[in-house]
Structures are given as structure tokens and as C-alpha cells.
Motif scaffolding. Structure first.
Motif, PDB file in Angstrom:
ATOM      1  N   GLY A  12       0.698  -1.185   0.224  1.00  0.00           N
ATOM      2  CA  GLY A  12       0.092  -0.029   0.029  1.00  0.00           C
ATOM      3  C   GLY A  12       0.900   1.215   0.035  1.00  0.00           C
ATOM      4  N   VAL A  13       2.146   1.203   0.090  1.00  0.00           N
ATOM      5  CA  VAL A  13       2.953   2.357   0.118  1.00  0.00           C
ATOM      6  C   VAL A  13       2.931   2.909  -1.376  1.00  0.00           C
ATOM      7  CG1 VAL A  13       5.294   3.423   0.510  1.00  0.00           C
ATOM      8  CG2 VAL A  13       4.369   1.751   1.874  1.00  0.00           C
ATOM      9  N   GLU A  14       2.432   3.914  -1.720  1.00  0.00           N
ATOM     10  CA  GLU A  14       2.519   4.695  -3.236  1.00  0.00           C
ATOM     11  C   GLU A  14       3.887   4.988  -3.681  1.00  0.00           C
ATOM     12  OE1 GLU A  14      -0.192   7.970  -2.346  1.00  0.00           O
ATOM     13  OE2 GLU A  14      -2.044   6.834  -3.264  1.00  0.00           O
ATOM     14  N   TYR A  15       3.829   4.450  -4.920  1.00  0.00           N
ATOM     15  CA  TYR A  15       5.200   4.806  -5.700  1.00  0.00           C
ATOM     16  C   TYR A  15       5.351   6.500  -5.817  1.00  0.00           C
ATOM     17  CZ  TYR A  15       4.764   0.225  -7.038  1.00  0.00           C
ATOM     18  OH  TYR A  15       4.664  -1.437  -7.039  1.00  0.00           O
ATOM     19  N   ASP A  16       6.244   7.021  -6.257  1.00  0.00           N
ATOM     20  CA  ASP A  16       6.594   8.243  -6.341  1.00  0.00           C
ATOM     21  C   ASP A  16       5.748   9.131  -7.384  1.00  0.00           C
ATOM     22  OD1 ASP A  16       8.047   7.439  -8.524  1.00  0.00           O
ATOM     23  OD2 ASP A  16       9.415   9.073  -8.357  1.00  0.00           O
ATOM     24  N   GLY A  17       5.078   8.485  -8.266  1.00  0.00           N
ATOM     25  CA  GLY A  17       4.229   9.058  -9.203  1.00  0.00           C
ATOM     26  C   GLY A  17       2.764   9.581  -8.831  1.00  0.00           C
ATOM     27  N   ALA A  18       2.535   8.932  -7.704  1.00  0.00           N
ATOM     28  CA  ALA A  18       1.397   9.655  -6.902  1.00  0.00           C
ATOM     29  C   ALA A  18       1.735  10.675  -6.058  1.00  0.00           C
ATOM     30  CB  ALA A  18       1.004   8.330  -5.971  1.00  0.00           C
ATOM     31  N   ASP A  19       2.973  11.143  -6.047  1.00  0.00           N
ATOM     32  CA  ASP A  19       3.358  12.328  -5.298  1.00  0.00           C
ATOM     33  C   ASP A  19       2.545  13.758  -5.997  1.00  0.00           C
ATOM     34  OD1 ASP A  19       4.394  14.792  -3.905  1.00  0.00           O
ATOM     35  OD2 ASP A  19       6.050  13.532  -3.084  1.00  0.00           O
ATOM     36  N   PRO A  20       1.761  14.411  -5.763  1.00  0.00           N
ATOM     37  CA  PRO A  20       1.370  15.545  -6.464  1.00  0.00           C
ATOM     38  C   PRO A  20       2.590  16.678  -6.942  1.00  0.00           C
ATOM     39  CG  PRO A  20       0.525  16.007  -4.214  1.00  0.00           C
ATOM     40  CD  PRO A  20       1.087  14.544  -4.220  1.00  0.00           C
ATOM     41  N   ARG A  21       3.718  16.507  -5.946  1.00  0.00           N
ATOM     42  CA  ARG A  21       4.649  17.613  -6.311  1.00  0.00           C
ATOM     43  C   ARG A  21       5.387  17.215  -7.719  1.00  0.00           C
ATOM     44  NH1 ARG A  21       8.763  16.855  -1.523  1.00  0.00           N
ATOM     45  NH2 ARG A  21       8.217  14.684  -1.994  1.00  0.00           N
ATOM     46  N   TYR A  22       5.234  15.957  -8.274  1.00  0.00           N
ATOM     47  CA  TYR A  22       5.780  15.545  -9.280  1.00  0.00           C
ATOM     48  C   TYR A  22       4.628  15.366 -10.432  1.00  0.00           C
ATOM     49  CZ  TYR A  22       9.218  14.926  -5.832  1.00  0.00           C
ATOM     50  OH  TYR A  22      10.321  15.057  -4.825  1.00  0.00           O
ATOM     51  N   ALA A  23       3.280  15.896 -10.451  1.00  0.00           N
ATOM     52  CA  ALA A  23       2.326  15.651 -11.303  1.00  0.00           C
ATOM     53  C   ALA A  23       2.691  16.101 -12.741  1.00  0.00           C
ATOM     54  CB  ALA A  23       1.083  16.329 -10.983  1.00  0.00           C
ATOM     55  N   ASP A  24       3.553  17.083 -12.915  1.00  0.00           N
ATOM     56  CA  ASP A  24       4.053  17.458 -14.205  1.00  0.00           C
ATOM     57  C   ASP A  24       4.913  16.673 -14.869  1.00  0.00           C
ATOM     58  OD1 ASP A  24       5.905  18.487 -12.573  1.00  0.00           O
ATOM     59  OD2 ASP A  24       6.497  20.038 -13.614  1.00  0.00           O
ATOM     60  N   LEU A  25       5.484  15.834 -14.181  1.00  0.00           N
ATOM     61  CA  LEU A  25       6.299  14.554 -14.873  1.00  0.00           C
ATOM     62  C   LEU A  25       5.400  13.361 -14.933  1.00  0.00           C
ATOM     63  CD1 LEU A  25       9.122  13.351 -16.009  1.00  0.00           C
ATOM     64  CD2 LEU A  25       9.614  12.590 -13.558  1.00  0.00           C
ATOM     65  N   TYR A  26       4.664  12.934 -14.076  1.00  0.00           N
ATOM     66  CA  TYR A  26       4.288  11.675 -14.136  1.00  0.00           C
ATOM     67  C   TYR A  26       2.579  11.719 -14.652  1.00  0.00           C
ATOM     68  CZ  TYR A  26       8.014  10.030 -11.280  1.00  0.00           C
ATOM     69  OH  TYR A  26       9.369   9.543 -10.839  1.00  0.00           O
ATOM     70  N   HIS A  27       2.164  13.137 -14.891  1.00  0.00           N
ATOM     71  CA  HIS A  27       0.950  13.276 -15.287  1.00  0.00           C
ATOM     72  C   HIS A  27      -0.187  13.055 -13.852  1.00  0.00           C
ATOM     73  CE1 HIS A  27       2.102  13.102 -19.194  1.00  0.00           C
ATOM     74  NE2 HIS A  27       2.431  12.078 -19.146  1.00  0.00           N
ATOM     75  N   ASP A  28      -1.429  13.593 -14.049  1.00  0.00           N
ATOM     76  CA  ASP A  28      -2.261  12.920 -13.039  1.00  0.00           C
ATOM     77  C   ASP A  28      -3.493  12.376 -13.330  1.00  0.00           C
ATOM     78  OD1 ASP A  28      -3.666  15.128 -14.184  1.00  0.00           O
ATOM     79  OD2 ASP A  28      -3.902  16.259 -12.464  1.00  0.00           O
ATOM     80  N   ASN A  29      -3.333  11.545 -14.373  1.00  0.00           N
ATOM     81  CA  ASN A  29      -4.462  10.618 -14.969  1.00  0.00           C
ATOM     82  C   ASN A  29      -4.570   9.403 -14.323  1.00  0.00           C
ATOM     83  OD1 ASN A  29      -6.396   9.826 -16.467  1.00  0.00           O
ATOM     84  ND2 ASN A  29      -5.196   9.589 -18.395  1.00  0.00           N
ATOM     85  N   ARG A  30      -5.442   9.305 -13.261  1.00  0.00           N
ATOM     86  CA  ARG A  30      -5.401   7.929 -12.636  1.00  0.00           C
ATOM     87  C   ARG A  30      -6.798   7.221 -12.997  1.00  0.00           C
ATOM     88  NH1 ARG A  30      -2.757   9.128  -6.860  1.00  0.00           N
ATOM     89  NH2 ARG A  30      -1.169  10.725  -7.669  1.00  0.00           N
ATOM     90  N   THR A  31      -7.291   7.540 -13.848  1.00  0.00           N
ATOM     91  CA  THR A  31      -8.472   6.900 -14.552  1.00  0.00           C
ATOM     92  C   THR A  31      -8.523   5.918 -15.823  1.00  0.00           C
ATOM     93  OG1 THR A  31      -9.473   8.803 -15.531  1.00  0.00           O
ATOM     94  CG2 THR A  31      -9.941   8.594 -13.258  1.00  0.00           C
ATOM     95  N   GLU A  32      -7.357   6.250 -16.553  1.00  0.00           N
ATOM     96  CA  GLU A  32      -7.460   5.756 -17.836  1.00  0.00           C
ATOM     97  C   GLU A  32      -6.151   4.719 -18.377  1.00  0.00           C
ATOM     98  OE1 GLU A  32      -9.263   8.575 -21.061  1.00  0.00           O
ATOM     99  OE2 GLU A  32      -7.660   9.777 -19.962  1.00  0.00           O
ATOM    100  N   PRO A  33      -6.047   3.857 -17.440  1.00  0.00           N
ATOM    101  CA  PRO A  33      -4.792   2.900 -17.798  1.00  0.00           C
ATOM    102  C   PRO A  33      -4.744   2.360 -19.191  1.00  0.00           C
ATOM    103  CG  PRO A  33      -6.289   1.829 -16.574  1.00  0.00           C
ATOM    104  CD  PRO A  33      -6.774   3.150 -16.865  1.00  0.00           C
ATOM    105  N   PHE A  34      -3.407   2.225 -19.843  1.00  0.00           N
ATOM    106  CA  PHE A  34      -3.230   1.688 -20.877  1.00  0.00           C
ATOM    107  C   PHE A  34      -3.134   0.077 -20.744  1.00  0.00           C
ATOM    108  CE2 PHE A  34       0.425  -0.468 -23.370  1.00  0.00           C
ATOM    109  CZ  PHE A  34      -0.404  -0.679 -24.593  1.00  0.00           C
ATOM    110  N   THR A  35      -3.998  -0.757 -21.152  1.00  0.00           N
ATOM    111  CA  THR A  35      -3.964  -2.280 -20.959  1.00  0.00           C
ATOM    112  C   THR A  35      -3.862  -3.217 -21.932  1.00  0.00           C
ATOM    113  OG1 THR A  35      -6.407  -2.053 -21.253  1.00  0.00           O
ATOM    114  CG2 THR A  35      -5.748  -1.557 -19.019  1.00  0.00           C
TER     115      THR A  35
END
Length: 511
Positions: free
Chosen positions: A208-231
Motif C-alpha cells: 500500500g505504500v504509493e510509488y513516487d508517481g502519486a506524489d502531487p509535487r511531480y504531477a507535471d512529470l508523471y501526469h495526474d491521470n488515474r482513470t485511464e490505464p493503458f491495458t
């Protein structure tokens, strides 16, 4: 770790989202995009007036620097995604080498990409000598890291990593060595592709420990799109969020406007409907000469997600070929190894590369070949040897490739190449022959070195394909050779020593 302040965010819809101003982002997403005035607009009918320029049809061969921070771990393609997927070798490598992705993520790989041994001018000189007529730089991969002086993304190579304008330096080197210049963009798929960086381990000891992509400080690198996974399912390669569509347009139009490249590749179909077509129109209008001829080439795929409309762009077939002669110019993109440097990789030989190139050219296509670079910008031995081999072959046989056109048929021989993406085959025999033409000259190229006379059944006496009598045959790199035109084949005698260790090219003139 790289800390983010509001001053560092350089604009665009993602910056608005990060700042919490979703209303402003939505307004920006629905505002019309700015297209350079000209003959093209975002309609399919307008774009179907496009014709590929002669420089592209004549070039036949380009070299691609598919290169960036993902080369650092030397684990191959898609590292930025797989390092966030437990069970994948890249995840295991990352944890062992750099640390857990909740603490040390992709943002911590970027500073390690220093490109300390990268000499774009020396590389461009070798690419030109190896037969390349165009050089393509990575612009931005799925890792959302721009390799130019970006106005919309602080995560770019002029501010981080090598702290150099990678695109600009490649462009200057290409110009110095007489090559056309292009860029590739893979940003369109990034918004869904990079979904795993928002996740977490589902097992102890970091359950349950989130990866660094979930940190809002880095949203401009990792995006904040959490509803559309590529599958890997249809329709998941590209986001449906209009704010990201506008963000993509702003970023890629900045790349085009800043460097005015001759060539643009998108890793997928035309993205985002009308927004993607607007970018195409902007690109074509920006590179239209005084005579009205468009000098720009936009290459994209005709499979998977996104759109493709015949005649609006150059069809790209990743690591594959088409079955026969295509009426419109097309391109295959491939690599001599993995797309990014990989330890213990498998490599294409020069014989395989030249067989693929010759097959593609005979079918009215071009080959864009990635020459793998190490993270520091140096050539692995396999890439160095390939460039040397290509240079030797092109010194002898360039006129059978450059500036040619397809013949009546593409070739003959026992090896059947599967049509479509990911079906490339460099393992041909000397009986596999491909044809190209230049004026009244017909070139016949073998796809492997012959061990004796070459027999071309298509040119037998009384052939319906070519009824004319053969008047002379020259072996490129040697000169005139003896031949006889029988009822079963044109049989050409070759010297014991061939001019190149790969296939040979015959220059055939008719009486």
C-alpha cells in the motif's frame, strides 16, 4: 530528489491542474488551437491533398537516435513503465540498483543521464557516410521528458540530465552533414501508458505504500491521470481527456515551431481526432515552400489506436513490411537492437539490415533505423560495427538505393515476408532478389551474397513482365560481367571475389 515549486511550472493545462485550477484547464482545453495559416486545415478532405515530398521519396534510408534517460539502466525499452510493475525484470533491477520506486523513481533516473560522451557531429558524419539521408532525434518519449528547450515542460534536457539542447544539437549536426532532420514524439500515449507510476506494491513489506508517481509535487512529470490505464486493449493507447489533448498540441507544436523539422513521427495513429489533424495542418502549412510543395513528412501508424486516413500522412509500419509495392511512399521503423540500450541484447547484422532495407525500397518504402546508443552517447561495439559495414556497402551500391523508384514488380525468390507490423525478416537467401529503377536502368539486388552465378527468372527470354532483350549487365563495384539470357532465366556470372560481403547489386541495361 528534485523538488518542485510553483515557479518551476512553465504553463500548460497540466500546470493548471496541478495548481488546482481545473476550471481554467477545462477552458484552455476547449479553446481553439492555433494553426499556421495555409492551404491545410483540420478536415480530412483538406489533408488528403497532401503529397510526400521528393526528398523523402529519394532518401530511402534514415537513422534515428531513439535515445534518452531510459538508456541509463541499460534494460531496454519501456523502462519508465516496467520499473513500476512488480514481477517485471525492470522492477527487480530498479529495486536492486536504485531503490524502491516509492522513494527512488524515474525522476531519480533523469539526473543520471548526463550524455558525457555524446558527440552529435561525429555521429552525424558517420550516419551520412553509412548512407542515411535523414537524421531523426527523439523529441519526447512516453516518459514525458522533452529533449529540447521546451516552453511547456520544465522536465527537459536543457534544465536536467545533460543540460543540453539535444534536439537542437542533432539538428545542427544533420545540417552540417547534408541530411534532412526530423523528430519523433511519443507523448500522445504517455498519459495512459505511464499509469503504473501511480500505484503501489500489493505485498509486504511495502504493501500500500504509493510509488513516487502519486506524489502531487511531480504531477507535471508523471501526469495526474488515474482513470485511464493503458491495458493493451483497443482504445486505451490514447487518453480521452481534452485537457491532455490540448497539452499535447501545445508541447508538440512548440517542438515544431522551434526547430522547423522536415519530418515528424508519432508513435501510434493520428492522436486525438481533430486536435491531431490540426497539428498535421499546422506542420504542413509551416513547411510549405513558395511553389506550394510541402516539404514536411508526417509519419504515423495505420494500426491500433488513433486515426489514419490514406493520403494524409506517410504510413509507418513498425518492424515490418508491406506485402507488395505500395502506390504511396511509406516507411518502416526498426532498430539494430532494442529501442533503448540493453545489456546482453540481440543485434541485427549488417546483412539483415541491408536485406530489410532493400526489400522495403523495392516496395516504395523507406527504412528509418535506430542505431542504439549507450546512455553516455557512445556507440556499443555492435552499433559501431554496423555503421562501418553500412558505409562499405553504400560506397559501392548507393546508386541502386538512393533516388530510385519501384519497378513493375518488387522482386522474386523463395522467402515470403509476412506483411504488417512486427513481421520483419532479415534472413533471406541469394535467390531472393529485389528490383529498383532509375531512368532506363534496372537494378537487381540479391538479399544475401551469392556463391555462384545469379539467375533472375523474371528476366528470362520471352518474359511477360519484361519482353525487352538485356543489352549489358554491370556488377556495381566491379564493372561489366558476362551474362546469358535463356528461356528459364537471365544468368549472370560473378567474379570469385565480390565487392561487398553482403548482397550484390547488378545494373542491367536493355538493348
Amino acid at each position: 530528489m528534485i523538488e518542485l515549486s510553483k515557479r518551476d511550472v512553465l504553463g500548460g493545462s497540466l500546470a493548471a491542474l496541478w495548481a488546482g485550477s481545473r476550471g481554467a484547464a477545462a477552458a484552455a482545453a476547449t479553446a481553439p488551437v492555433a494553426i499556421r495559416p495555409g492551404r491545410f486545415d483540420a478536415s480530412v478532405a483538406s489533408l488528403q491533398a497532401y503529397r510526400a515530398p521528393e526528398w523523402f521519396r529519394n532518401a530511402k534510408f534514415g537513422i534515428w537516435a531513439h535515445w534518452g534517460p531510459q538508456a541509463v539502466p541499460a534494460q531496454g525499452d519501456w523502462y519508465a513503465r516496467w520499473m513500476y510493475v512488480p514481477g517485471h525484470p525492470c522492477y527487480d533491477h530498479h529495486v536492486k540498483t536504485y531503490g524502491h520506486p516509492s522513494e527512488k523513481g524515474y525522476k531519480d533516473i533523469i539526473p543520471l543521464w548526463t550524455a558525457a560522451r555524446w558527440d552529435p557531429d561525429a555521429l552525424a558524419a558517420r550516419y551520412a557516410a553509412a548512407g542515411a539521408r535523414y537524421l531523426v532525434s527523439m523529441g519526447v518519449h512516453h516518459d514525458n521528458f522533452d529533449l529540447w528547450r521546451s516552453r511547456h515542460q520544465r522536465w527537459n534536457a536543457t534544465r536536467m540530465g545533460p543540460k543540453r539542447d539535444v534536439v537542437g544539437e542533432w539538428q545542427a549536426a544533420a545540417k552540417r552533414h547534408g541530411m534532412r532532420f526530423g523528430v519523433s514524439e511519443h507523448l500522445g500515449a504517455s498519459y495512459t501508458w505511464w499509469y503504473p507510476n501511480h500505484l503501489y506494491d500489493q505485498f509486504w513489506p511495502r504493501l500500500g505504500v504509493e510509488y513516487d508517481g502519486a506524489d502531487p509535487r511531480y504531477a507535471d512529470l508523471y501526469h495526474d491521470n488515474r482513470t485511464e490505464p493503458f491495458t493493451n486493449k483497443p482504445g486505451t493507447w490514447y487518453t480521452k481527456n481534452p485537457a491532455y489533448h490540448r497539452h499535447w498540441f501545445d508541447r508538440i507544436s512548440d517542438l515544431l515551431d522551434s526547430y522547423q523539422p522536415d519530418f515528424l513521427y508519432t508513435d501510434g495513429g493520428i492522436p486525438f481526432g481533430e486536435v491531431g489533424r490540426a497539428l498535421m495542418a499546422h506542420f504542413y502549412n509551416s513547411r510549405t515552400g513558395p511553389s506550394g510543395q510541402v516539404e514536411a513528412v508526417y509519419a504515423c501508424k495505420n494500426q491500433g489506436s488513433g486515426d489514419f486516413f490514406e493520403g494524409t500522412a506517410v504510413q509507418d509500419v513498425e518492424r515490418g513490411v508491406l506485402k507488395g509495392i505500395n502506390p504511396l511512399p511509406w516507411q518502416t521503423d526498426s532498430s539494430n537492437g532494442d529501442w533503448f540500450h540493453k545489456t546482453d541484447d540481440s543485434w541485427k547484422s549488417s546483412a539483415e539490415v541491408l536485406a530489410i532495407l532493400t526489400d522495403v525500397v523495392s516496395k516504395n518504402g523507406n527504412l528509418l533505423l535506430n542505431i542504439v546508443l549507450r546512455a553516455d552517447g557512445s556507440l556499443p561495439p555492435e552499433s559501431d560495427r554496423l555503421l562501418a559495414d553500412l558505409e562499405g556497402w553504400f560506397q559501392v551500391n548507393a546508386e541502386a538505393i538512393h533516388d530510385t523508384r519501384p519497378w513493375k514488380i518488387f522482386g522474386e525468390g523463395p522467402t515470403e515476408a509476412a506483411g504488417g507490423a512486427f513481421g520483419e525478416n532479415g534472413r533471406y537467401t541469394a535467390r531472393d532478389i529485389r528490383f529498383t529503377t532509375k531512368g532506363e536502368r534496372l537494378f537487381a539486388l540479391t538479399l544475401a551474397p551469392p556463391a555462384g552465378p545469379v539467375a533472375i527468372t523474371t528476366l528470362r527470354r520471352g518474359s511477360r513482365v519484361e519482353p525487352r532483350r538485356v543489352g549489358s549487365v554491370h556488377l556495381l563495384g566491379r564493372g561489366p560481367v558476362a551474362f546469358r539470357q535463356t528461356a528459364s532465366a537471365l544468368v549472370v556470372d560473378l567474379p570469385a571475389s565480390l565487392p561487398t560481403p553482403q548482397g550484390v547489386a547488378l545494373d542491367i541495361r536493355f538493348a
